[in-house]
Enzyme design. Sequence first.
Site, PDB file in Angstrom:
ATOM      1  N   ILE A 176       0.839  -1.188   0.000  1.00  0.00           N
ATOM      2  CA  ILE A 176       0.000   0.000   0.000  1.00  0.00           C
ATOM      3  C   ILE A 176       0.882   1.249   0.000  1.00  0.00           C
ATOM      4  O   ILE A 176       1.993   1.254   0.550  1.00  0.00           O
ATOM      5  CB  ILE A 176      -0.960  -0.011   1.229  1.00  0.00           C
ATOM      6  N   CYS A 177       0.405   2.299  -0.684  1.00  0.00           N
ATOM      7  CA  CYS A 177       1.037   3.611  -0.663  1.00  0.00           C
ATOM      8  C   CYS A 177       2.508   3.541  -1.097  1.00  0.00           C
ATOM      9  O   CYS A 177       2.816   3.021  -2.165  1.00  0.00           O
ATOM     10  CB  CYS A 177       0.866   4.227   0.727  1.00  0.00           C
ATOM     11  N   GLY A 178       3.422   4.011  -0.289  1.00  0.00           N
ATOM     12  CA  GLY A 178       4.826   4.073  -0.673  1.00  0.00           C
ATOM     13  C   GLY A 178       5.449   2.725  -0.966  1.00  0.00           C
ATOM     14  O   GLY A 178       6.421   2.641  -1.722  1.00  0.00           O
TER      15      GLY A 178
ATOM     16  N   THR B  50       4.119   0.452  -2.736  1.00  0.00           N
ATOM     17  CA  THR B  50       3.890   0.153  -4.150  1.00  0.00           C
ATOM     18  C   THR B  50       4.980   0.769  -5.009  1.00  0.00           C
ATOM     19  O   THR B  50       5.373   0.204  -6.033  1.00  0.00           O
ATOM     20  CB  THR B  50       2.515   0.657  -4.626  1.00  0.00           C
TER      21      THR B  50
ATOM     22  N   ALA C  63      -2.629  -1.040  -3.121  1.00  0.00           N
ATOM     23  CA  ALA C  63      -3.607  -0.012  -2.749  1.00  0.00           C
ATOM     24  C   ALA C  63      -2.949   1.353  -2.649  1.00  0.00           C
ATOM     25  O   ALA C  63      -1.736   1.472  -2.463  1.00  0.00           O
ATOM     26  CB  ALA C  63      -4.267  -0.372  -1.414  1.00  0.00           C
TER      27      ALA C  63
END
Length: 212
Positions: free
Chosen positions: A107-109, A111, A160
Site C-alpha cells: 500500500i502507498c509508498g 507500491t 492499494a
Amino acid sequence: MFTIYVYVLDTLADWELGYVTAELNSGRFFKKGAQRVSLKTVSCSKEPIRSMGGMTIVPDCLIDDMAVSETSVLILPGANTWNDPRHGAIIEKASEFLSAGATVCAICGATAALASAGLLDNRPHTSNGLGFLEMVSPGYKGQGFYIDKPSVADNNLITASSTGALLWAKQIIEHLGVFQSDTLEVWYEYFSTGEAKHFFALMQTLPSGNEN
C-alpha cells in the site's frame, strides 16, 4: 496455517495497517473452520522502529527468518523511508514470494518500492496515482497495467493507494478466505458507511459463539 509477515520500518503509516492486521490477528469474525493465522512483524534488523504515529514496534523476526510458501503473506505498509537501501532486501523477498505463489500486499509508498524493482511492470496494480509512480520510480514501466482504483487484487498481488486501506483489507481477507462471504460484505459495508444496521447484520452472520 497462514503466516502473515508485516514489514515494519521507520515512519510506517499506522492507519494503513489497522483494519487488516486487527482482523487477521484477532480472528473475531472468522468463519468456522477457517485456517489459523500467525501474525509476525519483520524488519531488516531487530532494532525498534518508530511509526508515523509515534508508536514503537520491536520486530518479531528478521527477513532471513521468513518462510516462503503458498500460505505465507507479506504485508508492506506505506512509509516515508522506502528509499533507504536497507529495504531492498524485503523487496527481493517480495519477488520471491510472488514467484512462489505466496501473497504480497503493498500500500502507498510500498507500491513505489515494488514499481522501482519492476514487480508491477506486467501485473494489474494501483498506487497513489500513475503520476506518483512515474515521479518516484523512474524505472517504472507498468503504465499499461495501472488501474485507477483505491485497491486492486491480481491473484497473489494486492496493491492499494494511501486512501484504500479498507478496501485493501477486504481484498486481502477475501483472498485468504477466512471470512464467510456474507460476513465480509457486511463488515465492509459497516466500516465504509458507519450505519448501525450493517453492524447488526454482521453479528447475525457470525458462527455461534463467535460474537465479540
